[in-house]
Design a protein around this motif. Structure first.
Motif, PDB file in Angstrom:
ATOM      1  N   HIS A 179       0.876  -1.110  -0.087  1.00  0.00           N
ATOM      2  CA  HIS A 179      -0.522  -0.417   0.436  1.00  0.00           C
ATOM      3  C   HIS A 179       0.495   1.330   0.043  1.00  0.00           C
ATOM      4  CE1 HIS A 179      -2.614  -3.387   1.797  1.00  0.00           C
ATOM      5  NE2 HIS A 179      -3.934  -2.402   0.522  1.00  0.00           N
ATOM      6  N   ASP A 180       0.645   2.228  -0.605  1.00  0.00           N
ATOM      7  CA  ASP A 180       0.989   3.222  -0.419  1.00  0.00           C
ATOM      8  C   ASP A 180       0.437   4.183   0.318  1.00  0.00           C
ATOM      9  OD1 ASP A 180       1.605   3.280  -3.276  1.00  0.00           O
ATOM     10  OD2 ASP A 180      -0.548   3.218  -3.694  1.00  0.00           O
ATOM     11  N   PHE A 181       0.262   4.048   1.542  1.00  0.00           N
ATOM     12  CA  PHE A 181      -0.693   4.525   2.574  1.00  0.00           C
ATOM     13  C   PHE A 181      -1.372   4.203   4.058  1.00  0.00           C
ATOM     14  CE2 PHE A 181      -2.812   7.931   5.762  1.00  0.00           C
ATOM     15  CZ  PHE A 181      -2.192   9.258   4.778  1.00  0.00           C
ATOM     16  N   ILE A 182      -0.113   3.413   5.028  1.00  0.00           N
ATOM     17  CA  ILE A 182      -1.106   2.934   5.987  1.00  0.00           C
ATOM     18  C   ILE A 182      -1.738   3.849   6.314  1.00  0.00           C
ATOM     19  CG2 ILE A 182      -0.754   1.172   7.334  1.00  0.00           C
ATOM     20  CD1 ILE A 182       0.616   0.195   4.874  1.00  0.00           C
ATOM     21  N   ALA A 183      -2.862   4.731   7.266  1.00  0.00           N
ATOM     22  CA  ALA A 183      -2.940   4.723   8.695  1.00  0.00           C
ATOM     23  C   ALA A 183      -3.090   3.832   9.723  1.00  0.00           C
ATOM     24  CB  ALA A 183      -4.616   5.447   8.301  1.00  0.00           C
ATOM     25  N   ALA A 184      -2.590   4.172  10.501  1.00  0.00           N
ATOM     26  CA  ALA A 184      -2.355   2.497  11.917  1.00  0.00           C
ATOM     27  C   ALA A 184      -3.114   3.024  12.792  1.00  0.00           C
ATOM     28  CB  ALA A 184      -1.127   2.074  11.671  1.00  0.00           C
ATOM     29  N   TYR A 185      -4.241   2.931  13.447  1.00  0.00           N
ATOM     30  CA  TYR A 185      -4.683   3.564  14.729  1.00  0.00           C
ATOM     31  C   TYR A 185      -4.539   3.120  16.107  1.00  0.00           C
ATOM     32  CZ  TYR A 185      -8.183   5.119  18.588  1.00  0.00           C
ATOM     33  OH  TYR A 185      -8.824   5.466  19.127  1.00  0.00           O
ATOM     34  N   CYS A 186      -3.762   3.648  17.102  1.00  0.00           N
ATOM     35  CA  CYS A 186      -3.362   3.444  18.222  1.00  0.00           C
ATOM     36  C   CYS A 186      -4.452   4.076  19.205  1.00  0.00           C
ATOM     37  CB  CYS A 186      -2.056   2.900  18.282  1.00  0.00           C
ATOM     38  SG  CYS A 186      -1.958   2.506  19.576  1.00  0.00           S
ATOM     39  N   GLY A 187      -5.312   3.476  19.976  1.00  0.00           N
ATOM     40  CA  GLY A 187      -5.490   3.337  20.781  1.00  0.00           C
ATOM     41  C   GLY A 187      -5.562   3.654  22.550  1.00  0.00           C
TER      42      GLY A 187
END
Ligand SMILES: [Zn+2]
Length: 269
Positions: A179-187
């Motif tokens: 993937h070109d853009f990975i958004a990885a959330y950490c809560g």
């Protein structure tokens, strides 16, 4: 708490990433890109577009956390040394802020003005990337704002049961360089401040956990994704101690809730 007097807003992230990746910014993105970030990116890549982005999204890691636990947070800067103070948008709640981060626009534009999580129909960075033929992905625990409000696009969503699974999935995607853009959330930090308090040993442990995940993924990113990569550490808002409940809270127009840092690192041309 010492104020950082952030003048620019988290809405600047989207035009900045669009400029770095050389794609047209989404329709509502009105801010100027962050000039120092563009300079650093262009210097690293000699003007060529950024090829891969890992955007790590640590919920509620605001400026107060940096000031309380500098030794815990500093490893972030080993990988993303360019630290830019930015203000959240009002009210500093997760869906309001991440909608602003990824549309580049204020709540009046995207329509999320309170804690609610509709699927956004307006233009976002994800739509802009798709139009440009780039492949974005969102990796997040199910039922969090990041997992819900950017749905219904022609892109990959990876809802994972917990933070360990999120980390493993991102690792997998980075290793595949898919993937070109990975958004990885950490809560983890946000969850802990609401459960106990935005300070004290359990909260510090949660912040340590967030940073450990970021550093681990940064190392995988650096190892697996060869050229022209941008690493981003981009929280939504901060938090404060609510004296009435003794717990963490956010949603007020105060520096503890509104001020934070987005951090950037660039690798190999
Ligand atoms: Zn949040």
């Amino acid at each position: 708490m010492q104020r950082v007097n952030a003048e620019r807003r988290i809405t600047a992230l989207t035009p900045t990433m669009a400029a770095l990746m050389q794609v047209e910014a989404p329709a509502g993105a009105a801010d100027q890109p962050l000039a120092e970030v563009l300079r650093a990116g262009r210097r690293s890549f000699d003007g060529a577009p950024v090829r891969r982005v890992l955007a790590f999204l640590p919920d509620a890691v605001g400026v107060r956390v940096w000031q309380m636990y500098p030794d815990v947070l500093n490893p972030v800067l080993a990988h993303a040394p360019l630290r830019v103070p930015l203000r959240a948008v009002m009210p500093p709640k997760t869906p309001v802020c991440y909608a602003s981060v990824f549309t580049g626009a204020l709540p009046d534009y995207h329509g999320i003005r309170v804690y609610e999580r509709p699927v956004l129909t307006c233009d976002t960075l994800f739509d802009a990337l798709i139009r440009a033929g780039r492949r974005p992905a969102i990796v997040a625990v199910p039922n969090c704002s990041m997992s819900l409000i950017f749905r219904e696009r022609e892109m990959d969503y990876f809802p994972e049961p917990d933070d360990d699974a999120v980390t493993r999935r991102v690792e997998e995607l980075l290793e595949a360089d898919s993937h070109d853009f990975i958004a990885a959330y950490c809560g983890a930090a946000d969850k802990e401040q609401h459960r106990t308090a935005p300070q004290g040993p359990p909260f510090e442990a949660a912040v340590r956990d967030v940073v450990r995940r970021f550093v681990h993924l940064a190392e995988v990113f650096e190892r697996c994704v060869g050229a022209r990569r941008a690493l981003v550490f981009a929280p939504d808002h901060g938090g404060h101690l609510n004296p009435e409940t003794g717990k963490g809270d956010h949603g007020l127009d105060i520096p503890e809730d509104m001020e934070g840092y987005h951090c950037f690192g660039f690798g190999a041309p």
